[in-house]
Every structure is written in structure tokens, then in C-alpha cells.
Design a protein around this motif. Structure first.
Motif, mmCIF file in Angstrom:
data_model
loop_
_atom_site.group_PDB
_atom_site.id
_atom_site.type_symbol
_atom_site.label_atom_id
_atom_site.label_comp_id
_atom_site.label_asym_id
_atom_site.label_seq_id
_atom_site.Cartn_x
_atom_site.Cartn_y
_atom_site.Cartn_z
ATOM 1 N N ASN A 26 1.179 -8.384 14.264
ATOM 2 C CA ASN A 26 1.875 -7.016 14.067
ATOM 3 C C ASN A 26 3.230 -7.010 14.708
ATOM 4 O O ASN A 26 4.103 -6.669 13.825
ATOM 5 C CB ASN A 26 0.983 -5.890 14.370
ATOM 6 C CG ASN A 26 1.631 -4.702 14.137
ATOM 7 O OD1 ASN A 26 2.501 -4.202 14.819
ATOM 8 N ND2 ASN A 26 1.178 -3.935 13.284
ATOM 9 N N SER B 50 9.083 -4.790 9.283
ATOM 10 C CA SER B 50 8.530 -3.408 8.547
ATOM 11 C C SER B 50 8.340 -3.575 7.240
ATOM 12 O O SER B 50 9.018 -4.327 6.545
ATOM 13 C CB SER B 50 9.359 -2.337 8.677
ATOM 14 O OG SER B 50 8.920 -1.033 8.071
ATOM 15 N N HIS C 36 -4.749 -2.042 14.042
ATOM 16 C CA HIS C 36 -3.271 -2.652 14.911
ATOM 17 C C HIS C 36 -2.154 -2.480 13.794
ATOM 18 O O HIS C 36 -1.198 -3.207 13.707
ATOM 19 C CB HIS C 36 -3.453 -4.159 15.062
ATOM 20 C CG HIS C 36 -4.406 -4.367 16.115
ATOM 21 N ND1 HIS C 36 -3.803 -3.955 17.522
ATOM 22 C CD2 HIS C 36 -5.560 -4.946 16.309
ATOM 23 C CE1 HIS C 36 -4.967 -4.130 18.513
ATOM 24 N NE2 HIS C 36 -6.126 -4.895 17.711
ATOM 25 N N GLY C 37 -2.291 -1.438 13.037
ATOM 26 C CA GLY C 37 -1.213 -0.766 12.132
ATOM 27 C C GLY C 37 -1.098 -1.655 10.729
ATOM 28 O O GLY C 37 0.267 -1.943 10.232
ATOM 29 N N SER D 11 -2.136 -2.305 6.819
ATOM 30 C CA SER D 11 -2.818 -1.509 5.621
ATOM 31 C C SER D 11 -3.388 -2.926 4.844
ATOM 32 O O SER D 11 -2.757 -3.633 4.554
ATOM 33 C CB SER D 11 -2.053 -0.852 4.817
ATOM 34 O OG SER D 11 -1.002 -1.331 4.161
ATOM 35 N N LYS E 54 2.280 -4.478 7.120
ATOM 36 C CA LYS E 54 2.571 -3.738 8.207
ATOM 37 C C LYS E 54 2.987 -2.565 7.965
ATOM 38 O O LYS E 54 3.710 -2.116 7.134
ATOM 39 C CB LYS E 54 3.640 -4.476 9.130
ATOM 40 C CG LYS E 54 4.068 -3.624 10.544
ATOM 41 C CD LYS E 54 5.064 -4.642 11.215
ATOM 42 C CE LYS E 54 5.334 -3.844 12.523
ATOM 43 N NZ LYS E 54 6.196 -4.645 13.418
ATOM 44 N N THR E 55 2.217 -1.417 8.479
ATOM 45 C CA THR E 55 2.615 -0.042 8.296
ATOM 46 C C THR E 55 3.343 0.814 9.343
ATOM 47 O O THR E 55 3.609 2.066 9.187
ATOM 48 C CB THR E 55 1.264 0.709 7.944
ATOM 49 O OG1 THR E 55 0.471 0.287 8.913
ATOM 50 C CG2 THR E 55 0.718 0.146 6.422
ATOM 51 N N ASN E 56 3.560 0.033 10.403
ATOM 52 C CA ASN E 56 4.360 0.852 11.385
ATOM 53 C C ASN E 56 5.325 -0.058 12.116
ATOM 54 O O ASN E 56 5.772 -1.012 11.484
ATOM 55 C CB ASN E 56 3.200 1.078 12.758
ATOM 56 C CG ASN E 56 2.915 -0.279 13.312
ATOM 57 O OD1 ASN E 56 3.712 -1.108 13.277
ATOM 58 N ND2 ASN E 56 1.610 -0.335 13.766
ATOM 59 N N ASN E 57 6.302 0.648 12.747
ATOM 60 C CA ASN E 57 7.282 0.041 13.302
ATOM 61 C C ASN E 57 7.742 -0.511 14.772
ATOM 62 O O ASN E 57 8.685 -0.911 15.283
ATOM 63 C CB ASN E 57 8.810 1.074 13.172
ATOM 64 C CG ASN E 57 8.913 1.379 11.646
ATOM 65 O OD1 ASN E 57 9.065 0.555 10.720
ATOM 66 N ND2 ASN E 57 8.924 2.634 11.428
ATOM 67 N N ASN E 58 6.286 -0.729 15.399
ATOM 68 C CA ASN E 58 6.125 -1.278 16.468
ATOM 69 C C ASN E 58 6.678 -2.731 16.778
ATOM 70 O O ASN E 58 6.194 -3.528 15.557
ATOM 71 C CB ASN E 58 4.838 -1.223 16.954
ATOM 72 C CG ASN E 58 4.536 0.420 17.204
ATOM 73 O OD1 ASN E 58 5.302 1.136 17.424
ATOM 74 N ND2 ASN E 58 3.109 0.768 17.024
#
Length: 248
Positions: free
Chosen positions: A130, A135, A205-206, A208, A244-248
Motif C-alpha cells: 500500500n 494514489s 490496508h486501504g 479496494s 489503492k483507495t487512500n493517500n497514505n
């Protein structure tokens, strides 16, 4: 445990001969299916985890990837990859994928072909993946199907009068180590996980889930390897495409 069975001389010799023959389940089941999920690679950065001899890394370069990094624990495999495939935008690293440190690098696509089942800490591996994705970047991987890995031992087909009566499924919820006899006796260690664990860990872990494939053999494969018709009864592989669905 970070297994490096591919540097066992006997295993490497037999495995290489199998892949070079072009008559195997990778060619007729897994590779067509995983490639069907690959998005347009033009200008994309790609990380190939468990790259083996680099054939998939080279495929990405040939289909327009801007740069590709292949990572594998096996010295034999990386040496073979460097010998077979040379390109200014293709780099190979010999180290366990769990230990890789790629500072300030992010990828549009991370791919892993039949390597995740060797990883002991799946959750930590997905967390690392991740962080290495851009992104909306995609993670696509194939692994041995939980139906194939669940039962302990090696004799999964129950036979009647030498015919395959049915596939024996057992120990499904008991996750953990399974030991296979493949070219070397009682040496190939993989990790069995349920379908729920494979999917839910990605989500936690973010990532989808975009698509899941339980591939069947190609018509050519069934013609050249008639036993592959049994993939319709018990699938060998599962392929999961996530984003990946988050920006971490």
C-alpha cells in the motif's frame, strides 16, 4: 520464514526445464488470466514482486512501461533474469520482497505472480505494498487457490478405479504452513490462507477489490495437457485485482 527454494540446485534445474518447455500450468492458466487484468502500461512505473527469471518484468517493458523493478529472493533467478532480459528501464534486485526498501518511490502497478503464498506475514506485506502504490495505483497478484492449499499432505484427488472421483477439501479454516513435494521432497513451504483472509487483509490496508478470477485452462492448454480439464472441478489459482483507495 523467508524461503529460498529456487536456489536449491535440483529444484532450480527442474523448475527451469519446466518453464522452458512451455507446457505447464503457468502458460495455460495463470499467465493468460493475470495478463487479462493488466491495465494500459504505457508510461507506467511497475514493481514486480517475486519476479523469478524476469519474464513478466520484460512483458511490462515490451508493453510500454516507463520503468520496471523486479525483486526476487533467489540469486539463481535474478542472475538468469539479468542474462535473459536487458533494458535501460528494467532493473532487478536480489532480496526478499519483505525486506525491500524503496525510498521515495511509488508505483502505478505492483504485480506478483505466484509468490504471495511464500510470504509468512501477509498483512505486513500488504501494508508495505500500500505504501509503495501511487494514489489509485493497482495491486494485482496470483496465488495458489485456497481450495488447492487447504488440505495437508500431497494426495488431494480421491480416486476410484484409478479415476479421479473428487477433490478432497479439508483443514480449510486452519491457516498456516503447508509443505509440498515439488521437485524436492518435503521442502517447498507455502502458507494456506482462506479467501476471506486474502480479501479482507487487502481491504483493511486501504485497497479496494476490483476483480477476482478463478481461471480455467485455455483450449490450447487442454489440448496439450488434457488433465487441465480438471481445473473446472478444482481451481489451482486465484487472481485478485485491487486498487489503492487512500493517500497514505
Amino acid at each position: 520464514m523467508k524461503q529460498n527454494i529456487y536456489d536449491n540446485p535440483n529444484f532450480f534445474k527442474n523448475y527451469t526445464a519446466l518453464r522452458e518447455s512451455g507446457i505447464n500450468a503457468n502458460v495455460f492458466i495463470e499467465q493468460p488470466a493475470i495478463k487479462s487484468l493488466i491495465p494500459c502500461l504505457e508510461g507506467k512505473s511497475v514493481l514486480d514482486l517475486g519476479c523469478g527469471d524476469g519474464h513478466f518484468s520484460k512483458f511490462c517493458i515490451e508493453n510500454g512501461a516507463k520503468n520496471v523493478i523486479g525483486v526476487d529472493i533467489s540469486k539463481n533467478m535474478i542472475e538468469r533474469a539479468k542474462k535473459l532480459y536487458q533494458d535501460d528501464n528494467l532493473n532487478f534486485m536480489c532480496l526478499p520482497m519483505e525486506d525491500m526498501v524503496l525510498t521515495n518511490q511509488r508505483f502505478d502497478l505492483i504485480i506478483s505472480s505466484l509468490s504471495i503464498h511464500y510470504i509468512e506475514d501477509y498483512s505486513a506485506m500488504i501494508q508495505k505494498i500500500n505504501k509503495l502504490l501511487k494514489s489509485n495505483g493497482k495491486f494485482i497478484f496470483s496465488t495458489e487457490h485456497p481450495i488447492a492449499t487447504a488440505r495437508k499432505g500431497s494426495n488431494h484427488w480421491i480416486k476410484t478405479d484409478n479415476n479421479k472421483s473428487h477433490w478432497a477439501l479439508d483443514n480449510y479454516q486452519e491457516e498456516g504452513i503447508r509443505v509440498h513435494n515439488w521437485f524436492v521432497e518435503d521442502r517447498v513451504v507455502i502458507y494456506h490462507r482462506t479467501v476471506a483472509t486474502l480479501i479482507n487483509t487487502l481491504i483493511e490496508h486501504g485497497l479496494s477489490i476490483d476483480k477476482i478470477i478463478e481461471p480455467q485452462a485455455t483450449l490450447e492448454g487442454i489440448k496439450k495437457m488434457p488433465d487441465l480439464i480438471n481445473e473446472s472441478r478444482s481451481p489451482s489459482f486465484i487472481i485478485i485485482q485491487s486498487k489503492k483507495t487512500n493517500n497514505n
